[in-house]
Design a protein around this motif. Structure first.
Motif, PDB file in Angstrom:
ATOM      1  N   GLN A 261      51.412 114.241 -21.354  1.00 16.99           N
ATOM      2  CA  GLN A 261      50.446 113.709 -22.312  1.00 16.99           C
ATOM      3  C   GLN A 261      49.290 114.686 -22.534  1.00 16.99           C
ATOM      4  N   THR A 262      48.951 115.479 -21.519  1.00 17.51           N
ATOM      5  CA  THR A 262      47.849 116.426 -21.677  1.00 17.51           C
ATOM      6  C   THR A 262      48.221 117.558 -22.630  1.00 17.51           C
ATOM      7  N   ASP A 263      49.527 117.831 -22.781  1.00 17.94           N
ATOM      8  CA  ASP A 263      49.989 118.866 -23.697  1.00 17.94           C
ATOM      9  C   ASP A 263      50.257 118.323 -25.094  1.00 17.94           C
ATOM     10  N   ALA A 264      50.057 117.039 -25.259  1.00 16.52           N
ATOM     11  CA  ALA A 264      50.395 116.385 -26.530  1.00 16.52           C
ATOM     12  C   ALA A 264      49.447 116.819 -27.640  1.00 16.52           C
TER      13      ALA A 264
ATOM     14  N   ASP B  71      53.636 117.316 -43.150  1.00 11.58           N
ATOM     15  CA  ASP B  71      52.547 116.543 -42.554  1.00 11.58           C
ATOM     16  C   ASP B  71      53.014 115.234 -41.928  1.00 11.58           C
ATOM     17  N   ILE B  72      54.310 115.067 -41.687  1.00 11.79           N
ATOM     18  CA  ILE B  72      54.824 113.866 -41.038  1.00 11.79           C
ATOM     19  C   ILE B  72      55.468 114.277 -39.715  1.00 11.79           C
ATOM     20  N   ASP B  73      54.938 113.758 -38.614  1.00  9.63           N
ATOM     21  CA  ASP B  73      55.487 114.025 -37.285  1.00  9.63           C
ATOM     22  C   ASP B  73      56.437 112.927 -36.831  1.00  9.63           C
ATOM     23  N   VAL B  74      56.175 111.700 -37.290  1.00 10.34           N
ATOM     24  CA  VAL B  74      56.917 110.531 -36.820  1.00 10.34           C
ATOM     25  C   VAL B  74      57.202 109.609 -37.996  1.00 10.34           C
ATOM     26  N   ILE B  75      58.422 109.076 -38.035  1.00 12.48           N
ATOM     27  CA  ILE B  75      58.773 108.041 -39.000  1.00 12.48           C
ATOM     28  C   ILE B  75      59.090 106.774 -38.222  1.00 12.48           C
ATOM     29  N   LEU B  76      58.396 105.693 -38.569  1.00 15.09           N
ATOM     30  CA  LEU B  76      58.622 104.389 -37.950  1.00 15.09           C
ATOM     31  C   LEU B  76      59.260 103.476 -38.985  1.00 15.09           C
ATOM     32  N   LEU B  77      60.482 103.040 -38.711  1.00 14.69           N
ATOM     33  CA  LEU B  77      61.170 102.109 -39.599  1.00 14.69           C
ATOM     34  C   LEU B  77      61.290 100.763 -38.921  1.00 14.69           C
ATOM     35  N   ASN B  78      61.249  99.711 -39.716  1.00 16.41           N
ATOM     36  CA  ASN B  78      61.561  98.388 -39.195  1.00 16.41           C
ATOM     37  C   ASN B  78      62.390  97.662 -40.238  1.00 16.41           C
ATOM     38  N   GLY B  79      63.374  96.911 -39.744  1.00 15.95           N
ATOM     39  CA  GLY B  79      64.220  96.120 -40.624  1.00 15.95           C
ATOM     40  C   GLY B  79      65.546  96.772 -40.926  1.00 15.95           C
TER      41      GLY B  79
ATOM     42  N   VAL C  58      65.729 112.575 -33.514  1.00 12.53           N
ATOM     43  CA  VAL C  58      64.963 113.648 -34.144  1.00 12.53           C
ATOM     44  C   VAL C  58      65.764 114.196 -35.326  1.00 12.53           C
ATOM     45  N   ALA C  59      65.097 114.369 -36.453  1.00 10.32           N
ATOM     46  CA  ALA C  59      65.685 115.004 -37.632  1.00 10.32           C
ATOM     47  C   ALA C  59      64.676 115.985 -38.203  1.00 10.32           C
ATOM     48  N   ASN C  60      65.076 117.230 -38.324  1.00 14.51           N
ATOM     49  CA  ASN C  60      64.212 118.253 -38.911  1.00 14.51           C
ATOM     50  C   ASN C  60      62.819 118.260 -38.263  1.00 14.51           C
ATOM     51  N   ASP C  61      62.791 118.261 -36.952  1.00 13.83           N
ATOM     52  CA  ASP C  61      61.545 118.295 -36.169  1.00 13.83           C
ATOM     53  C   ASP C  61      60.644 117.083 -36.397  1.00 13.83           C
ATOM     54  N   THR C  62      61.230 115.968 -36.771  1.00 14.02           N
ATOM     55  CA  THR C  62      60.489 114.729 -36.981  1.00 14.02           C
ATOM     56  C   THR C  62      61.100 113.639 -36.105  1.00 14.02           C
ATOM     57  N   ALA C  63      60.259 112.960 -35.324  1.00  7.66           N
ATOM     58  CA  ALA C  63      60.736 111.846 -34.507  1.00  7.66           C
ATOM     59  C   ALA C  63      60.946 110.630 -35.406  1.00  7.66           C
ATOM     60  N   ILE C  64      62.040 109.925 -35.181  1.00  7.31           N
ATOM     61  CA  ILE C  64      62.348 108.735 -35.978  1.00  7.31           C
ATOM     62  C   ILE C  64      62.658 107.583 -35.034  1.00  7.31           C
TER      63      ILE C  64
ATOM     64  N   PRO D  41      53.673 104.483 -25.874  1.00 11.00           N
ATOM     65  CA  PRO D  41      53.512 105.222 -24.618  1.00 11.00           C
ATOM     66  C   PRO D  41      54.167 106.609 -24.614  1.00 11.00           C
ATOM     67  N   GLU D  42      55.178 106.836 -25.444  1.00  9.23           N
ATOM     68  CA  GLU D  42      55.909 108.106 -25.418  1.00  9.23           C
ATOM     69  C   GLU D  42      55.798 108.943 -26.686  1.00  9.23           C
ATOM     70  N   MET D  43      55.165 108.413 -27.723  1.00 12.82           N
ATOM     71  CA  MET D  43      55.141 109.120 -29.007  1.00 12.82           C
ATOM     72  C   MET D  43      54.563 110.525 -28.880  1.00 12.82           C
ATOM     73  N   LYS D  44      53.423 110.666 -28.253  1.00 15.26           N
ATOM     74  CA  LYS D  44      52.798 111.986 -28.128  1.00 15.26           C
ATOM     75  C   LYS D  44      53.676 112.931 -27.317  1.00 15.26           C
ATOM     76  N   HIS D  45      54.275 112.417 -26.272  1.00 11.64           N
ATOM     77  CA  HIS D  45      55.167 113.223 -25.444  1.00 11.64           C
ATOM     78  C   HIS D  45      56.360 113.724 -26.259  1.00 11.64           C
ATOM     79  N   ILE D  46      56.967 112.829 -27.030  1.00 13.01           N
ATOM     80  CA  ILE D  46      58.123 113.187 -27.846  1.00 13.01           C
ATOM     81  C   ILE D  46      57.733 114.244 -28.886  1.00 13.01           C
ATOM     82  N   VAL D  47      56.616 114.034 -29.561  1.00 12.66           N
ATOM     83  CA  VAL D  47      56.181 114.997 -30.577  1.00 12.66           C
ATOM     84  C   VAL D  47      55.876 116.354 -29.936  1.00 12.66           C
ATOM     85  N   SER D  48      55.251 116.349 -28.770  1.00 10.24           N
ATOM     86  CA  SER D  48      54.955 117.639 -28.120  1.00 10.24           C
ATOM     87  C   SER D  48      56.234 118.358 -27.715  1.00 10.24           C
ATOM     88  N   GLU D  49      57.243 117.628 -27.288  1.00  9.10           N
ATOM     89  CA  GLU D  49      58.534 118.245 -26.946  1.00  9.10           C
ATOM     90  C   GLU D  49      59.189 118.845 -28.186  1.00  9.10           C
TER      91      GLU D  49
END
Length: 168
Positions: free
Chosen positions: A6-9, A71-79, A130-136, A156-164
């Motif tokens: 998390q400190t590297d996030a 400018d998109i690091d994460v995509i959150l889908l629901n449904g 992950v698709a094209n360096d974007t977490a989904i 709890p893991e979003m920042k960790h995943i994006v940093s990885e």
């Protein structure tokens, strides 16, 4: 161990929220708004929020907008994650992923089983990758499912995943 990562996030994360529904509007989309609230509480910038019909083409267009946008690091889908014929979110997401995170769906089903829905958890098709360096992350559309996923797994893991994703 995860806390050390998390400190590297990254300081700032940018997100796209997509609700997949044939019936929701921005006025009654509780789950999309819940995702937005959880993200904003952690200083995640919401760059795009949209509602699309449960149609492969519309879901794919929304995903392509997110994964192609720098400018998109994460995509959150629901449904759209159920087993009815109209539920096609998972099929669309699987098609574009470079890497899957099977632990997300496994943990989501386990927590769902333990917390509230029992054996009906086997019907859940939550998925992440992950698709094209974007977490989904794709979650069921109920507000209970979104709360569980956001609170116990995604935030709890979003920042960790994006940093990885960004470290290479």
């Amino acid at each position: 161990m995860a806390h050390a990562h998390q400190t590297d996030a990254p300081e700032t994360m940018r997100c796209q929220i997509v609700t997949v529904s044939d019936t929701r509007s921005k006025e009654n989309d509780k789950s999309g708004q819940l995702m937005k609230e959880f993200a904003e509480a952690e200083n995640v910038q919401i760059k795009d929020y949209q509602i699309v019909k449960d149609e492969k083409r519309e879901i794919r267009q929304a995903l392509d907008q997110g994964v192609d946008h720098p400018d998109i690091d994460v995509i959150l889908l629901n449904g759209g994650t159920g087993i009815a014929k109209r539920d096609v979110t998972i099929e669309v997401v699987e098609h574009i992923l470079d890497k899957q995170l099977p632990g997300f769906g496994e943990m989501f089903r386990m927590l769902s089983y333990q917390e509230d829905i029992g054996s009906a958890a086997i019907l859940s098709r939550a998925l992440a990758g992950v698709a094209n360096d974007t977490a989904i992350f794709a979650t069921p559309g109920s507000s209970g499912a979104v709360k569980l996923a956001m609170e116990k797994l995604i935030m709890p893991e979003m920042k960790h995943i994006v940093s990885e994703i960004q470290k290479d």
